[in-house]
Scaffold this motif. Structure first.
Motif, mmCIF file in Angstrom:
data_model
loop_
_atom_site.group_PDB
_atom_site.id
_atom_site.type_symbol
_atom_site.label_atom_id
_atom_site.label_comp_id
_atom_site.label_asym_id
_atom_site.label_seq_id
_atom_site.Cartn_x
_atom_site.Cartn_y
_atom_site.Cartn_z
ATOM 1 N N LEU A 238 0.622 -1.034 0.001
ATOM 2 C CA LEU A 238 -0.224 -0.190 -0.371
ATOM 3 C C LEU A 238 0.699 1.501 -0.169
ATOM 4 C CD1 LEU A 238 -2.764 1.490 0.297
ATOM 5 C CD2 LEU A 238 -2.569 1.315 2.706
ATOM 6 N N ARG A 239 0.767 2.428 -1.157
ATOM 7 C CA ARG A 239 1.245 3.577 -0.593
ATOM 8 C C ARG A 239 0.345 4.303 -0.560
ATOM 9 N NH1 ARG A 239 3.373 0.542 -5.134
ATOM 10 N NH2 ARG A 239 5.539 -0.113 -5.612
ATOM 11 N N ALA A 240 0.712 5.204 0.613
ATOM 12 C CA ALA A 240 -0.050 6.233 0.415
ATOM 13 C C ALA A 240 0.572 7.409 0.848
ATOM 14 C CB ALA A 240 -1.317 6.046 2.430
ATOM 15 N N SER A 241 -0.450 8.381 0.665
ATOM 16 C CA SER A 241 0.200 9.877 1.225
ATOM 17 C C SER A 241 -1.252 10.799 2.143
ATOM 18 C CB SER A 241 0.771 10.602 0.413
ATOM 19 O OG SER A 241 -0.179 11.088 -1.085
ATOM 20 N N ILE A 242 -0.830 11.939 2.462
ATOM 21 C CA ILE A 242 -1.816 12.394 3.052
ATOM 22 C C ILE A 242 -1.439 13.721 3.692
ATOM 23 C CG2 ILE A 242 -3.238 12.195 5.605
ATOM 24 C CD1 ILE A 242 -2.679 9.064 5.300
ATOM 25 N N ALA A 243 -2.366 14.717 3.174
ATOM 26 C CA ALA A 243 -2.442 16.350 4.088
ATOM 27 C C ALA A 243 -3.194 16.317 4.822
ATOM 28 C CB ALA A 243 -2.079 16.866 2.401
ATOM 29 N N ALA A 244 -2.361 16.355 6.404
ATOM 30 C CA ALA A 244 -3.742 16.933 7.049
ATOM 31 C C ALA A 244 -3.279 17.699 7.955
ATOM 32 C CB ALA A 244 -3.690 15.627 7.773
ATOM 33 N N ARG A 245 -4.366 18.018 8.741
ATOM 34 C CA ARG A 245 -4.437 19.158 9.999
ATOM 35 C C ARG A 245 -4.937 18.637 11.340
ATOM 36 N NH1 ARG A 245 -3.889 24.095 10.029
ATOM 37 N NH2 ARG A 245 -3.726 24.215 7.184
ATOM 38 N N TYR A 246 -4.396 18.488 12.478
ATOM 39 C CA TYR A 246 -4.965 18.276 13.245
ATOM 40 C C TYR A 246 -5.123 18.913 14.186
ATOM 41 C CZ TYR A 246 -5.022 16.027 18.029
ATOM 42 O OH TYR A 246 -5.018 15.526 19.714
ATOM 43 N N THR A 247 -6.332 19.352 14.845
ATOM 44 C CA THR A 247 -7.542 20.141 15.565
ATOM 45 C C THR A 247 -7.695 19.919 17.290
ATOM 46 O OG1 THR A 247 -9.195 20.481 14.788
ATOM 47 C CG2 THR A 247 -7.676 21.887 13.363
ATOM 48 N N GLN A 248 -7.066 20.567 18.504
ATOM 49 C CA GLN A 248 -8.266 20.583 19.061
ATOM 50 C C GLN A 248 -7.700 21.506 20.527
ATOM 51 O OE1 GLN A 248 -5.855 17.143 21.887
ATOM 52 N NE2 GLN A 248 -7.490 17.291 23.674
ATOM 53 N N LYS A 249 -8.991 21.752 20.602
ATOM 54 C CA LYS A 249 -9.054 23.479 21.456
ATOM 55 C C LYS A 249 -7.771 24.335 20.290
ATOM 56 C CE LYS A 249 -9.896 21.304 25.663
ATOM 57 N NZ LYS A 249 -9.813 21.556 26.869
ATOM 58 N N ASP A 250 -6.955 24.844 21.065
ATOM 59 C CA ASP A 250 -6.100 26.097 20.283
ATOM 60 C C ASP A 250 -5.313 25.378 19.522
ATOM 61 O OD1 ASP A 250 -7.964 28.318 21.234
ATOM 62 O OD2 ASP A 250 -6.649 28.245 23.194
ATOM 63 N N VAL A 251 -5.292 24.043 19.643
ATOM 64 C CA VAL A 251 -3.787 23.364 18.579
ATOM 65 C C VAL A 251 -4.093 22.999 17.553
ATOM 66 C CG1 VAL A 251 -2.525 20.755 18.458
ATOM 67 C CG2 VAL A 251 -3.264 22.576 20.990
ATOM 68 N N ASP A 252 -3.448 23.909 16.630
ATOM 69 C CA ASP A 252 -3.971 23.276 15.112
ATOM 70 C C ASP A 252 -2.770 23.013 14.354
ATOM 71 O OD1 ASP A 252 -4.282 23.367 12.509
ATOM 72 O OD2 ASP A 252 -5.524 25.378 12.825
ATOM 73 N N LEU A 253 -2.354 21.394 14.381
ATOM 74 C CA LEU A 253 -1.087 21.121 13.649
ATOM 75 C C LEU A 253 -0.922 20.469 12.146
ATOM 76 C CD1 LEU A 253 -0.281 18.959 16.289
ATOM 77 C CD2 LEU A 253 0.944 21.780 16.302
ATOM 78 N N PRO A 254 -0.851 21.241 11.458
ATOM 79 C CA PRO A 254 -0.748 21.411 10.073
ATOM 80 C C PRO A 254 0.606 20.296 8.980
ATOM 81 C CG PRO A 254 -0.454 23.125 9.620
ATOM 82 C CD PRO A 254 -1.152 23.407 11.300
ATOM 83 N N PHE A 255 0.440 18.885 8.908
ATOM 84 C CA PHE A 255 1.012 18.227 8.849
ATOM 85 C C PHE A 255 0.807 17.182 7.395
ATOM 86 C CE2 PHE A 255 -1.479 15.366 11.270
ATOM 87 C CZ PHE A 255 -1.896 14.319 10.486
ATOM 88 N N ALA A 256 2.453 16.649 6.812
ATOM 89 C CA ALA A 256 1.670 15.614 5.671
ATOM 90 C C ALA A 256 2.669 14.618 6.079
ATOM 91 C CB ALA A 256 2.778 16.224 4.477
ATOM 92 N N PHE A 257 2.450 13.051 5.917
ATOM 93 C CA PHE A 257 2.239 11.929 6.136
ATOM 94 C C PHE A 257 2.208 11.282 4.908
ATOM 95 C CE2 PHE A 257 1.133 7.504 7.581
ATOM 96 C CZ PHE A 257 2.783 7.713 8.593
ATOM 97 N N ALA A 258 3.476 10.532 4.833
ATOM 98 C CA ALA A 258 3.596 9.295 3.407
ATOM 99 C C ALA A 258 4.051 7.758 4.065
ATOM 100 C CB ALA A 258 4.596 9.327 2.532
ATOM 101 N N LEU A 259 3.368 6.859 3.545
ATOM 102 C CA LEU A 259 3.852 5.449 4.156
ATOM 103 C C LEU A 259 3.584 4.371 2.843
ATOM 104 C CD1 LEU A 259 1.700 3.425 3.944
ATOM 105 C CD2 LEU A 259 0.623 4.877 5.955
#
Length: 413
Positions: A238-259
């Motif tokens: 499996l080849r996967a790529s993800i562009a995501a954003r983790y949000t929790q209250k005031d935390v906002d963390l954009p990131f990219a992930f591949a596997l």
């Protein structure tokens, strides 16, 4: 026999045939009972349609069944239920008595598929040559559900324009994965190189992880060869790529992930091992490359071994000489617990001759990062050893620091 008499007999035969067809078509319940009985016998299933049925012959046979159930003989519950099943076939399929699996179109309204019952039925079936049906006018599913052991896919919608031999298959699927307090709505466009086992599969679209107090919307792209058998399915690799954003209250963390690694799904269990991974981000999200093993049944299990290229500037500064070093940081992360990563994890870090071994709970660490500064150290339990440490000009040698937290000291892993 005179020509006129022959024409009269032919006309009478045609009239009788039309009358029989009209009588047969005017009794859809009889037709439905015959079709479900023959289909059930062929598949080793008990198929019933308790609702009113409809049947048409114009343009090719079309049968609509309502309140449908299909179950293996003696099974505790149905393998499949549906509010209605609408099937259209060409006359060639009727003439071949099912040997030709050509189908015009299938529409399913509110189907419910029980995965454990499906797996039990598949395991009971004799091995035989598998034939892939054609769908010249496609498949449509609305308001479907897939029920697994402790999980489900709700509000399932599926549209497949057509399925033809050795031709690419395109589809659009949307729904919502549900497990405990985790919700994952998704909307994906799918492509298969052909309708066959081990054919190439591609998917792209949106997926959002939703849990109490946190969200992670993502754009996803995956590909790999799909293999399905009686035990489950796998995509390897499996080849996967993800562009995501983790949000929790005031935390906002954009990131990219591949596997890149083998994905397996069997009896409600999901595994991805071994997999090469890469994480890229800004701020609190580090740049990480490594290898990982992941499994999920009633809980998630993760083992990750990789390398941090640098210590992120947004993280608490490391004291010299550790913080002055430019060496990469080998990292090992182990976790076993709920899918939301709310349980205790173990983290091992190293830089040069410094070693750090700690236990922590991610929600508590994120809350510490987001809160006004009250403690210089995050909530964790562990041990730090280093040959030399400089704290405000005070040089410490042979440092061995141990941190204790009653809720973390005895927690696994």
């Amino acid at each position: 026999m005179t020509r006129a008499r022959r024409w009269l007999l032919a006309f009478a035969a045609v009239a009788l045939l039309l009358a029989l067809v009209a009588w047969w078509a005017s009794r859809p319940q009889r037709v439905a009972s015959m079709v479900t009985s023959q289909l059930g016998s062929a598949l080793g299933l008990e198929i019933t349609a308790r609702g009113s049925s409809e049947y048409w012959l114009a343009g090719g046979p079309r049968l609509v069944l309502r309140d449908v159930e299909a179950r293996a003989p003696g099974a505790a519950r149905p393998m499949l239920r549906a509010a209605s099943v609408d099937v259209s076939v060409p006359w060639s399929t009727v003439r071949s008595r099912g040997a030709d699996l050509a189908i015009k179109r299938i529409e399913l309204d509110a189907p419910v598929l029980d995965v454990p019952m499906l797996q039990a039925w598949l395991a009971s079936r004799p091995e035989s040559e598998q034939k892939t049906p054609t769908l010249s006018d496609g498949l449509r599913v609305r308001d479907g559900r897939v029920l697994g052991a402790g999980w489900s896919v709700d509000a399932l919608a599926l549209d497949v324009p057509r399925v033809m031999p050795d031709k690419a298959v395109e589809a659009n699927v949307s729904g919502r994965y549900v497990a405990s307090d985790t919700r994952v709505p998704f909307a994906l466009a799918l492509t298969m190189t052909k309708p066959a086992n081990d054919a190439g599969l591609g998917a792209h679209g949106t997926v959002t992880l939703e849990q109490p107090g946190r969200r992670m919307p993502a754009t996803l792209r995956v590909s790999g060869p799909l293999h399905v058998d009686d035990h489950g399915m796998q995509i390897a690799p499996l080849r996967a790529s993800i562009a995501a954003r983790y949000t929790q209250k005031d935390v906002d963390l954009p990131f990219a992930f591949a596997l890149n690694g083998p994905l397996r799904m069997e009896s409600g269990a999901v595994s991805l091992s071994p997999a090469g991974i890469a994480l890229r981000g800004k701020g609190l999200v580090p740049n990480l490359d490594g290898r990982a093993a992941f499994a999920y049944t009633d809980k998630a299990m993760l083992h990750l071994a990789g390398t941090l290229a640098t210590w992120p500037d947004a993280w608490p500064a490391l004291p010299p000489p550790i913080g002055q070093s430019t060496s990469p940081l080998p990292v090992i992360l182990d976790y076993a617990g709920p899918f939301d990563f709310s349980s205790v994890a173990r983290l091992q870090l190293a830089r040069d001759d410094t070693r750090f071994d700690a236990r922590f709970a991610l929600p508590a660490v994120l809350a510490w990062i987001d809160a006004p500064p009250t403690s210089p150290l995050p909530p964790l339990s562990g041990r730090l050893t280093t040959p030399t440490l400089d704290i405000d000009g005070v040089i410490l040698e042979g440092v061995d620091v141990r941190l204790h937290d009653a809720t973390l000291d005895t927690a696994a892993p």
